[in-house]
Write a protein that holds these residues in place. Sequence first.
Motif, PDB file in Angstrom:
ATOM      1  N   THR A  90      41.773  32.367   7.803  1.00 56.44           N
ATOM      2  CA  THR A  90      41.911  31.039   7.201  1.00 56.44           C
ATOM      3  C   THR A  90      40.580  30.475   6.701  1.00 56.44           C
ATOM      4  OG1 THR A  90      41.666  29.955   9.366  1.00 56.44           O
ATOM      5  CG2 THR A  90      43.908  30.501   8.657  1.00 56.44           C
ATOM      6  N   ILE A  91      39.489  31.170   6.979  1.00 55.98           N
ATOM      7  CA  ILE A  91      38.182  30.713   6.500  1.00 55.98           C
ATOM      8  C   ILE A  91      38.079  31.032   5.008  1.00 55.98           C
ATOM      9  CG2 ILE A  91      35.683  30.974   6.724  1.00 55.98           C
ATOM     10  CD1 ILE A  91      36.103  31.803   9.620  1.00 55.98           C
ATOM     11  N   PRO A  92      37.688  30.066   4.179  1.00 60.19           N
ATOM     12  CA  PRO A  92      37.565  30.326   2.737  1.00 60.19           C
ATOM     13  C   PRO A  92      36.576  31.454   2.451  1.00 60.19           C
ATOM     14  CG  PRO A  92      37.460  27.971   3.194  1.00 60.19           C
ATOM     15  CD  PRO A  92      37.395  28.676   4.518  1.00 60.19           C
ATOM     16  N   ALA A  93      36.851  32.186   1.369  1.00 60.32           N
ATOM     17  CA  ALA A  93      36.030  33.343   1.007  1.00 60.32           C
ATOM     18  C   ALA A  93      34.570  32.970   0.821  1.00 60.32           C
ATOM     19  CB  ALA A  93      36.581  33.995  -0.257  1.00 60.32           C
ATOM     20  N   GLU A  94      34.307  31.798   0.224  1.00 56.75           N
ATOM     21  CA  GLU A  94      32.919  31.412  -0.008  1.00 56.75           C
ATOM     22  C   GLU A  94      32.170  31.166   1.300  1.00 56.75           C
ATOM     23  OE1 GLU A  94      35.538  27.728  -0.900  1.00 56.75           O
ATOM     24  OE2 GLU A  94      35.574  29.896  -1.254  1.00 56.75           O
ATOM     25  N   VAL A  95      32.896  30.683   2.319  1.00 60.55           N
ATOM     26  CA  VAL A  95      32.268  30.472   3.623  1.00 60.55           C
ATOM     27  C   VAL A  95      32.036  31.816   4.313  1.00 60.55           C
ATOM     28  CG1 VAL A  95      32.513  29.396   5.895  1.00 60.55           C
ATOM     29  CG2 VAL A  95      33.300  28.181   3.849  1.00 60.55           C
ATOM     30  N   LEU A  96      32.995  32.719   4.208  1.00 55.50           N
ATOM     31  CA  LEU A  96      32.823  34.054   4.773  1.00 55.50           C
ATOM     32  C   LEU A  96      31.622  34.753   4.146  1.00 55.50           C
ATOM     33  CD1 LEU A  96      36.523  35.297   4.909  1.00 55.50           C
ATOM     34  CD2 LEU A  96      35.074  34.797   6.877  1.00 55.50           C
ATOM     35  N   GLU A  97      31.444  34.540   2.855  1.00 52.05           N
ATOM     36  CA  GLU A  97      30.302  35.142   2.176  1.00 52.05           C
ATOM     37  C   GLU A  97      28.995  34.576   2.695  1.00 52.05           C
ATOM     38  OE1 GLU A  97      29.046  36.487  -2.330  1.00 52.05           O
ATOM     39  OE2 GLU A  97      30.501  34.870  -2.062  1.00 52.05           O
ATOM     40  N   GLN A  98      28.954  33.268   2.921  1.00 48.78           N
ATOM     41  CA  GLN A  98      27.761  32.639   3.484  1.00 48.78           C
ATOM     42  C   GLN A  98      27.473  33.162   4.881  1.00 48.78           C
ATOM     43  OE1 GLN A  98      28.534  28.429   3.296  1.00 48.78           O
ATOM     44  NE2 GLN A  98      28.567  28.374   1.056  1.00 48.78           N
ATOM     45  N   MET A  99      28.526  33.498   5.613  1.00 43.97           N
ATOM     46  CA  MET A  99      28.383  34.024   6.969  1.00 43.97           C
ATOM     47  C   MET A  99      27.996  35.498   6.972  1.00 43.97           C
ATOM     48  SD  MET A  99      31.841  32.287   8.546  1.00 43.97           S
ATOM     49  CE  MET A  99      31.810  33.270  10.054  1.00 43.97           C
ATOM     50  N   GLY A 100      28.042  36.127   5.818  1.00 39.43           N
ATOM     51  CA  GLY A 100      27.770  37.562   5.742  1.00 39.43           C
ATOM     52  C   GLY A 100      28.926  38.406   6.236  1.00 39.43           C
ATOM     53  N   ALA A 101      30.134  37.836   6.229  1.00 37.00           N
ATOM     54  CA  ALA A 101      31.300  38.534   6.778  1.00 37.00           C
ATOM     55  C   ALA A 101      32.259  39.040   5.718  1.00 37.00           C
ATOM     56  CB  ALA A 101      32.056  37.607   7.735  1.00 37.00           C
ATOM     57  N   LEU A 102      32.144  38.564   4.496  1.00 31.09           N
ATOM     58  CA  LEU A 102      33.120  38.909   3.469  1.00 31.09           C
ATOM     59  C   LEU A 102      33.146  40.409   3.196  1.00 31.09           C
ATOM     60  CD1 LEU A 102      35.210  37.630   1.620  1.00 31.09           C
ATOM     61  CD2 LEU A 102      33.450  37.439  -0.145  1.00 31.09           C
ATOM     62  N   GLU A 103      31.990  41.015   3.080  1.00 29.96           N
ATOM     63  CA  GLU A 103      31.917  42.449   2.823  1.00 29.96           C
ATOM     64  C   GLU A 103      32.500  43.245   3.983  1.00 29.96           C
ATOM     65  OE1 GLU A 103      31.266  45.711   0.450  1.00 29.96           O
ATOM     66  OE2 GLU A 103      30.966  43.606  -0.095  1.00 29.96           O
ATOM     67  N   ALA A 104      32.204  42.813   5.206  1.00 34.67           N
ATOM     68  CA  ALA A 104      32.695  43.520   6.392  1.00 34.67           C
ATOM     69  C   ALA A 104      34.217  43.498   6.463  1.00 34.67           C
ATOM     70  CB  ALA A 104      32.099  42.894   7.656  1.00 34.67           C
ATOM     71  N   GLN A 105      34.824  42.412   6.007  1.00 32.71           N
ATOM     72  CA  GLN A 105      36.280  42.288   6.113  1.00 32.71           C
ATOM     73  C   GLN A 105      37.028  43.180   5.129  1.00 32.71           C
ATOM     74  OE1 GLN A 105      37.867  38.355   6.446  1.00 32.71           O
ATOM     75  NE2 GLN A 105      36.603  37.865   8.204  1.00 32.71           N
ATOM     76  N   LYS A 106      36.317  43.714   4.148  1.00 28.15           N
ATOM     77  CA  LYS A 106      36.958  44.634   3.212  1.00 28.15           C
ATOM     78  C   LYS A 106      37.413  45.914   3.912  1.00 28.15           C
ATOM     79  CE  LYS A 106      34.433  43.050  -0.893  1.00 28.15           C
ATOM     80  NZ  LYS A 106      33.443  43.421  -1.947  1.00 28.15           N
ATOM     81  N   ALA A 107      36.780  46.233   5.036  1.00 29.35           N
ATOM     82  CA  ALA A 107      37.120  47.464   5.765  1.00 29.35           C
ATOM     83  C   ALA A 107      38.544  47.431   6.313  1.00 29.35           C
ATOM     84  CB  ALA A 107      36.126  47.687   6.897  1.00 29.35           C
ATOM     85  N   PHE A 108      39.057  46.248   6.577  1.00 32.32           N
ATOM     86  CA  PHE A 108      40.418  46.163   7.129  1.00 32.32           C
ATOM     87  C   PHE A 108      41.335  45.277   6.285  1.00 32.32           C
ATOM     88  CE2 PHE A 108      37.468  43.417   9.472  1.00 32.32           C
ATOM     89  CZ  PHE A 108      38.026  42.158   9.310  1.00 32.32           C
ATOM     90  N   ALA A 109      40.960  45.053   5.043  1.00 30.91           N
ATOM     91  CA  ALA A 109      41.761  44.206   4.153  1.00 30.91           C
ATOM     92  C   ALA A 109      43.139  44.799   3.876  1.00 30.91           C
ATOM     93  CB  ALA A 109      41.012  43.972   2.845  1.00 30.91           C
ATOM     94  N   ASP A 110      43.266  46.122   4.000  1.00 29.12           N
ATOM     95  CA  ASP A 110      44.555  46.767   3.728  1.00 29.12           C
ATOM     96  C   ASP A 110      45.483  46.758   4.939  1.00 29.12           C
ATOM     97  OD1 ASP A 110      42.898  48.499   5.130  1.00 29.12           O
ATOM     98  OD2 ASP A 110      43.776  50.301   4.248  1.00 29.12           O
ATOM     99  N   VAL A 111      45.010  46.297   6.087  1.00 26.16           N
ATOM    100  CA  VAL A 111      45.866  46.196   7.273  1.00 26.16           C
ATOM    101  C   VAL A 111      46.800  44.998   7.088  1.00 26.16           C
ATOM    102  CG1 VAL A 111      45.947  45.875   9.773  1.00 26.16           C
ATOM    103  CG2 VAL A 111      44.081  47.195   8.737  1.00 26.16           C
ATOM    104  N   PRO A 112      48.092  45.177   7.256  1.00 26.46           N
ATOM    105  CA  PRO A 112      49.028  44.065   7.037  1.00 26.46           C
ATOM    106  C   PRO A 112      48.761  42.881   7.973  1.00 26.46           C
ATOM    107  CG  PRO A 112      50.198  46.150   7.230  1.00 26.46           C
ATOM    108  CD  PRO A 112      48.787  46.416   7.638  1.00 26.46           C
ATOM    109  N   GLU A 113      48.981  41.684   7.451  1.00 23.29           N
ATOM    110  CA  GLU A 113      48.866  40.481   8.271  1.00 23.29           C
ATOM    111  C   GLU A 113      50.137  40.304   9.098  1.00 23.29           C
ATOM    112  OE1 GLU A 113      48.116  37.186   5.680  1.00 23.29           O
ATOM    113  OE2 GLU A 113      45.973  37.640   5.524  1.00 23.29           O
ATOM    114  N   LEU A 114      49.970  39.765  10.294  1.00 23.84           N
ATOM    115  CA  LEU A 114      51.129  39.525  11.137  1.00 23.84           C
ATOM    116  C   LEU A 114      51.654  38.114  10.950  1.00 23.84           C
ATOM    117  CD1 LEU A 114      50.659  38.010  14.353  1.00 23.84           C
ATOM    118  CD2 LEU A 114      48.745  39.544  14.008  1.00 23.84           C
ATOM    119  N   THR A 115      52.873  37.913  11.342  1.00 23.40           N
ATOM    120  CA  THR A 115      53.500  36.595  11.399  1.00 23.40           C
ATOM    121  C   THR A 115      54.070  36.443  12.811  1.00 23.40           C
ATOM    122  OG1 THR A 115      55.763  37.239  10.812  1.00 23.40           O
ATOM    123  CG2 THR A 115      54.195  36.907   8.984  1.00 23.40           C
TER     124      THR A 115
END
Length: 202
Positions: free
Chosen positions: A40-65
């Motif tokens: 739920t963290i906006p992409a621009e904030v994740l980028e500032q945190m240095g986390a946006l690139e790291a999250q690409k490693a599991f972006a293809d894992v389905p989200e749960l509900t």
Amino acid sequence: MKIKVFFYSTYGHNYLMAKAAAEGVKEAGGEVELKRFPETIPAEVLEQMGALEAQKAFADVPELTPRDFGDADGFILVSATRYGTVPGQVQNILDQTGGQWAGQSLEGKVGSAMVGTATQHGGHETAISTIHRFFFHQGMVVAGLPYTFQGQMRVDEITGGSPYGAGTIAAGDGSRMPSENELAAARFQGKRTAQLAGKLSD
């Protein structure tokens, strides 16, 4: 038996722990499904945190509900820690499982928890206890990390985890990845969760 592994990860640490837990489930002969809590963290904030690139490693894992809390013999939740408890991304999904609680559909299933923290004393046990309380309210059987996993007795290196569950330490900037000992703990706990689920479903 079928075990679902749900993870929330900012820098990828808990994704690696979740994958290790899934390996343990498979080692026990179980079927495993891996899903991630929605970010739920906006992409621009994740980028500032240095986390946006790291999250690409599991972006293809389905989200749960919340509906994913069903059709399994057990569940392993792998979560980040925020101020000694689970982050809002995890709590938001748990808060939507009132239907499962009302229908007692999770009663008797196995629940297990693992966490990641920034520091050695950043809330491993308190955050896991938060997840355990969810399991207890749902009528689930809780599986921890017993001292039969001798790796948690080590004092020759920094290591996360406790009898409450496996854990990893990330450092404040997310630079430290899970050690082999921490991943071994996750595998052990995944295997144990599957074995317990198998016994309970007999």
